[in-house]
Design a protein around this motif. Structure first.
Motif, PDB file in Angstrom:
ATOM      1  N   SER A 185       0.800  -1.237   0.000  1.00  0.00           N
ATOM      2  CA  SER A 185       0.000   0.000   0.000  1.00  0.00           C
ATOM      3  C   SER A 185       0.827   1.279   0.000  1.00  0.00           C
ATOM      4  O   SER A 185       0.271   2.377   0.108  1.00  0.00           O
ATOM      5  CB  SER A 185      -0.985   0.030   1.178  1.00  0.00           C
ATOM      6  OG  SER A 185      -1.936  -1.017   1.061  1.00  0.00           O
ATOM      7  N   THR A 186       2.153   1.169  -0.124  1.00  0.00           N
ATOM      8  CA  THR A 186       2.989   2.366  -0.249  1.00  0.00           C
ATOM      9  C   THR A 186       3.104   2.745  -1.722  1.00  0.00           C
ATOM     10  O   THR A 186       2.800   1.951  -2.620  1.00  0.00           O
ATOM     11  CB  THR A 186       4.392   2.132   0.334  1.00  0.00           C
ATOM     12  OG1 THR A 186       5.034   1.071  -0.401  1.00  0.00           O
ATOM     13  CG2 THR A 186       4.311   1.768   1.803  1.00  0.00           C
ATOM     14  N   TRP A 187       3.570   3.978  -1.956  1.00  0.00           N
ATOM     15  CA  TRP A 187       3.725   4.467  -3.328  1.00  0.00           C
ATOM     16  C   TRP A 187       5.181   4.356  -3.772  1.00  0.00           C
ATOM     17  O   TRP A 187       6.098   4.549  -2.972  1.00  0.00           O
ATOM     18  CB  TRP A 187       3.293   5.921  -3.434  1.00  0.00           C
ATOM     19  CG  TRP A 187       1.824   6.139  -3.289  1.00  0.00           C
ATOM     20  CD1 TRP A 187       1.168   6.587  -2.175  1.00  0.00           C
ATOM     21  CD2 TRP A 187       0.820   5.910  -4.272  1.00  0.00           C
ATOM     22  NE1 TRP A 187      -0.177   6.653  -2.403  1.00  0.00           N
ATOM     23  CE2 TRP A 187      -0.430   6.248  -3.683  1.00  0.00           C
ATOM     24  CE3 TRP A 187       0.835   5.456  -5.591  1.00  0.00           C
ATOM     25  CZ2 TRP A 187      -1.639   6.140  -4.373  1.00  0.00           C
ATOM     26  CZ3 TRP A 187      -0.368   5.351  -6.283  1.00  0.00           C
ATOM     27  CH2 TRP A 187      -1.576   5.688  -5.681  1.00  0.00           C
ATOM     28  N   ALA A 188       5.360   4.054  -5.051  1.00  0.00           N
ATOM     29  CA  ALA A 188       6.685   4.083  -5.670  1.00  0.00           C
ATOM     30  C   ALA A 188       6.646   5.102  -6.800  1.00  0.00           C
ATOM     31  O   ALA A 188       5.674   5.150  -7.563  1.00  0.00           O
ATOM     32  CB  ALA A 188       7.064   2.705  -6.211  1.00  0.00           C
ATOM     33  N   ALA A 220      17.227   6.672 -19.330  1.00  0.00           N
ATOM     34  CA  ALA A 220      17.489   6.798 -17.900  1.00  0.00           C
ATOM     35  C   ALA A 220      16.202   6.505 -17.143  1.00  0.00           C
ATOM     36  O   ALA A 220      15.122   6.882 -17.581  1.00  0.00           O
ATOM     37  CB  ALA A 220      17.993   8.194 -17.558  1.00  0.00           C
ATOM     38  N   ALA A 221      16.325   5.824 -16.006  1.00  0.00           N
ATOM     39  CA  ALA A 221      15.152   5.490 -15.200  1.00  0.00           C
ATOM     40  C   ALA A 221      15.570   5.328 -13.748  1.00  0.00           C
ATOM     41  O   ALA A 221      16.524   4.616 -13.441  1.00  0.00           O
ATOM     42  CB  ALA A 221      14.502   4.205 -15.701  1.00  0.00           C
ATOM     43  N   SER A 222      14.860   5.994 -12.871  1.00  0.00           N
ATOM     44  CA  SER A 222      15.177   5.945 -11.447  1.00  0.00           C
ATOM     45  C   SER A 222      13.892   5.737 -10.649  1.00  0.00           C
ATOM     46  O   SER A 222      12.827   6.195 -11.050  1.00  0.00           O
ATOM     47  CB  SER A 222      15.866   7.241 -11.017  1.00  0.00           C
ATOM     48  OG  SER A 222      16.338   7.150  -9.689  1.00  0.00           O
ATOM     49  N   VAL A 223      14.008   5.050  -9.515  1.00  0.00           N
ATOM     50  CA  VAL A 223      12.854   4.733  -8.670  1.00  0.00           C
ATOM     51  C   VAL A 223      13.134   5.207  -7.250  1.00  0.00           C
ATOM     52  O   VAL A 223      14.263   5.114  -6.756  1.00  0.00           O
ATOM     53  CB  VAL A 223      12.575   3.209  -8.668  1.00  0.00           C
ATOM     54  CG1 VAL A 223      11.472   2.863  -7.674  1.00  0.00           C
ATOM     55  CG2 VAL A 223      12.208   2.734 -10.064  1.00  0.00           C
ATOM     56  N   SER A 224      12.087   5.712  -6.601  1.00  0.00           N
ATOM     57  CA  SER A 224      12.245   6.188  -5.230  1.00  0.00           C
ATOM     58  C   SER A 224      10.903   6.121  -4.505  1.00  0.00           C
ATOM     59  O   SER A 224       9.849   5.993  -5.134  1.00  0.00           O
ATOM     60  CB  SER A 224      12.764   7.632  -5.218  1.00  0.00           C
ATOM     61  OG  SER A 224      12.828   8.143  -3.906  1.00  0.00           O
ATOM     62  N   GLN A 225      10.950   6.220  -3.198  1.00  0.00           N
ATOM     63  CA  GLN A 225       9.732   6.305  -2.398  1.00  0.00           C
ATOM     64  C   GLN A 225       9.218   7.732  -2.312  1.00  0.00           C
ATOM     65  O   GLN A 225       8.147   7.976  -1.751  1.00  0.00           O
ATOM     66  CB  GLN A 225       9.988   5.771  -0.984  1.00  0.00           C
ATOM     67  CG  GLN A 225      10.208   4.264  -0.928  1.00  0.00           C
ATOM     68  CD  GLN A 225      10.474   3.777   0.483  1.00  0.00           C
ATOM     69  OE1 GLN A 225      11.446   4.177   1.109  1.00  0.00           O
ATOM     70  NE2 GLN A 225       9.609   2.916   0.986  1.00  0.00           N
ATOM     71  N   SER A 226       9.960   8.666  -2.895  1.00  0.00           N
ATOM     72  CA  SER A 226       9.559  10.072  -2.854  1.00  0.00           C
ATOM     73  C   SER A 226       9.914  10.753  -4.171  1.00  0.00           C
ATOM     74  O   SER A 226      10.989  10.503  -4.743  1.00  0.00           O
ATOM     75  CB  SER A 226      10.262  10.784  -1.697  1.00  0.00           C
ATOM     76  OG  SER A 226       9.975  12.161  -1.700  1.00  0.00           O
ATOM     77  N   SER A 227       9.027  11.601  -4.643  1.00  0.00           N
ATOM     78  CA  SER A 227       9.308  12.371  -5.850  1.00  0.00           C
ATOM     79  C   SER A 227      10.042  13.638  -5.439  1.00  0.00           C
ATOM     80  O   SER A 227       9.445  14.706  -5.260  1.00  0.00           O
ATOM     81  CB  SER A 227       7.996  12.712  -6.563  1.00  0.00           C
ATOM     82  OG  SER A 227       8.247  13.521  -7.691  1.00  0.00           O
ATOM     83  N   ASN A 228      11.347  13.520  -5.307  1.00  0.00           N
ATOM     84  CA  ASN A 228      12.124  14.638  -4.781  1.00  0.00           C
ATOM     85  C   ASN A 228      13.310  14.972  -5.689  1.00  0.00           C
ATOM     86  O   ASN A 228      13.476  14.385  -6.770  1.00  0.00           O
ATOM     87  CB  ASN A 228      12.612  14.324  -3.362  1.00  0.00           C
ATOM     88  CG  ASN A 228      13.361  12.985  -3.300  1.00  0.00           C
ATOM     89  OD1 ASN A 228      13.878  12.498  -4.304  1.00  0.00           O
ATOM     90  ND2 ASN A 228      13.430  12.394  -2.110  1.00  0.00           N
TER      91      ASN A 228
END
Length: 298
Positions: free
Chosen positions: A152-155, A170-178
């Protein structure tokens, strides 16, 4: 087989025999019967040969057990193999073979908007929905999207895409859009962008694309900034298309990801498959990497 193919239509229902009873009576194994039955059916099927080719093409386009290629992508590959048929016929055969891709409702996808008004400098829209680039590294698109994981968390995914080849550069993943997410994506682009190219990089008016740190970084890379009009997702259609494809082709697997680490591994596998294996009509039925190699070698 002739002993089995008896006409029981005129017999009362209670006097008819099941296939198991008949096979037992003549001492014939069930697999042998079905193999022979399939051979006889195929012998009388004028589409038997082309069905084999359709199946092979569809199997190559599978992702995580699901069929991805629709009739529009299979049709030109069939023609290249020497088979010509009407669209309706191909769709019927694909249905018979069970290789039709699943249909999804686009509105079910999680839409992410990073728009927070004018918080920095808004660049001009240099593309105006003109997506006809044919040379690699001339027009790039970037955006951020989100998916909800199994816990239930966002990626959040930040991606830079080449308009001409559809390749993810290029592609990057995070728990925050920062800031860290955006800058990591640009760092990957810096590693993958050849020298002597100064492409346009087009985005929406998300807050991070307006700020100095982003604009200064793309300027240092020799990129020319372009932005969509406010609230118009069609201005960045190539990115919208990529994220839509990822979500509909990976829905079950996304839900299986229980944390950001699992999702990052899965997303990287998808990007690798998308770049190297997934063909598109827009890239002459080649994968993005093959198409880029083909164009640059011409």
């Amino acid at each position: 087989m002739d002993q089995i193919r008896v006409d029981q239509q005129n017999l009362p229902k209670k006097e008819r025999y099941g296939i198991g009873e008949l096979l037992k009576t003549i001492d014939l194994k069930r697999p042998t019967y079905y193999d022979e039955r399939k051979r006889i059916i195929n012998k009388n099927d004028k589409y038997a040969d082309v069905k084999v080719v359709i199946k092979e093409i569809a199997e190559k386009g599978k992702w995580r057990g699901s069929y991805i290629y629709g009739y529009r992508r299979i049709m030109p590959l069939l023609e290249k193999a020497g088979y010509h048929m009407a669209e309706a016929t191909l769709r019927r055969l694909m249905n018979e073979l069970g290789v039709q891709p699943a249909m999804y409702n686009r509105r079910k996808n999680n839409h992410y908007s990073s728009y927070k008004g004018t918080v920095g400098k808004v660049a001009d829209n240099l593309l105006n929905q003109t997506f006809d680039a044919t040379s690699p590294f001339t027009v790039l698109h970037t955006d951020v999207s989100q998916v909800r994981l199994g816990d239930s968390t966002w990626a959040y995914m930040s991606v830079i895409l080449d308009q001409a080849t559809k390749e993810v550069l290029a592609a990057s993943v995070s728990q925050s859009s920062n800031k860290l997410l955006i800058m990591d994506t640009l760092s990957q682009l810096e590693d993958n962008l050849p020298n002597n190219f100064n492409p346009i990089i087009h985005s929406d008016q998300g807050w991070h694309y307006q700020l100095d740190y982003y604009r200064e970084k793309i300027d240092s890379l020799g990129l020319i900034q372009s932005m969509s009009r406010k609230g118009n997702c069609l201005d960045n259609a190539p990115m919208e298309s990529f994220f839509h494809l990822f979500k509909v082709e990976s829905q079950p697997e996304i839900k299986k990801c229980k944390n950001i680490s699992q999702f990052t591994q899965f997303f990287n596998k998808y990007v690798n498959w998308y770049n190297n294996d997934r063909i598109s009509n827009k890239t002459k039925n080649m994968s993005p990497v093959d198409y880029r190699t083909h164009v640059l070698a011409a």
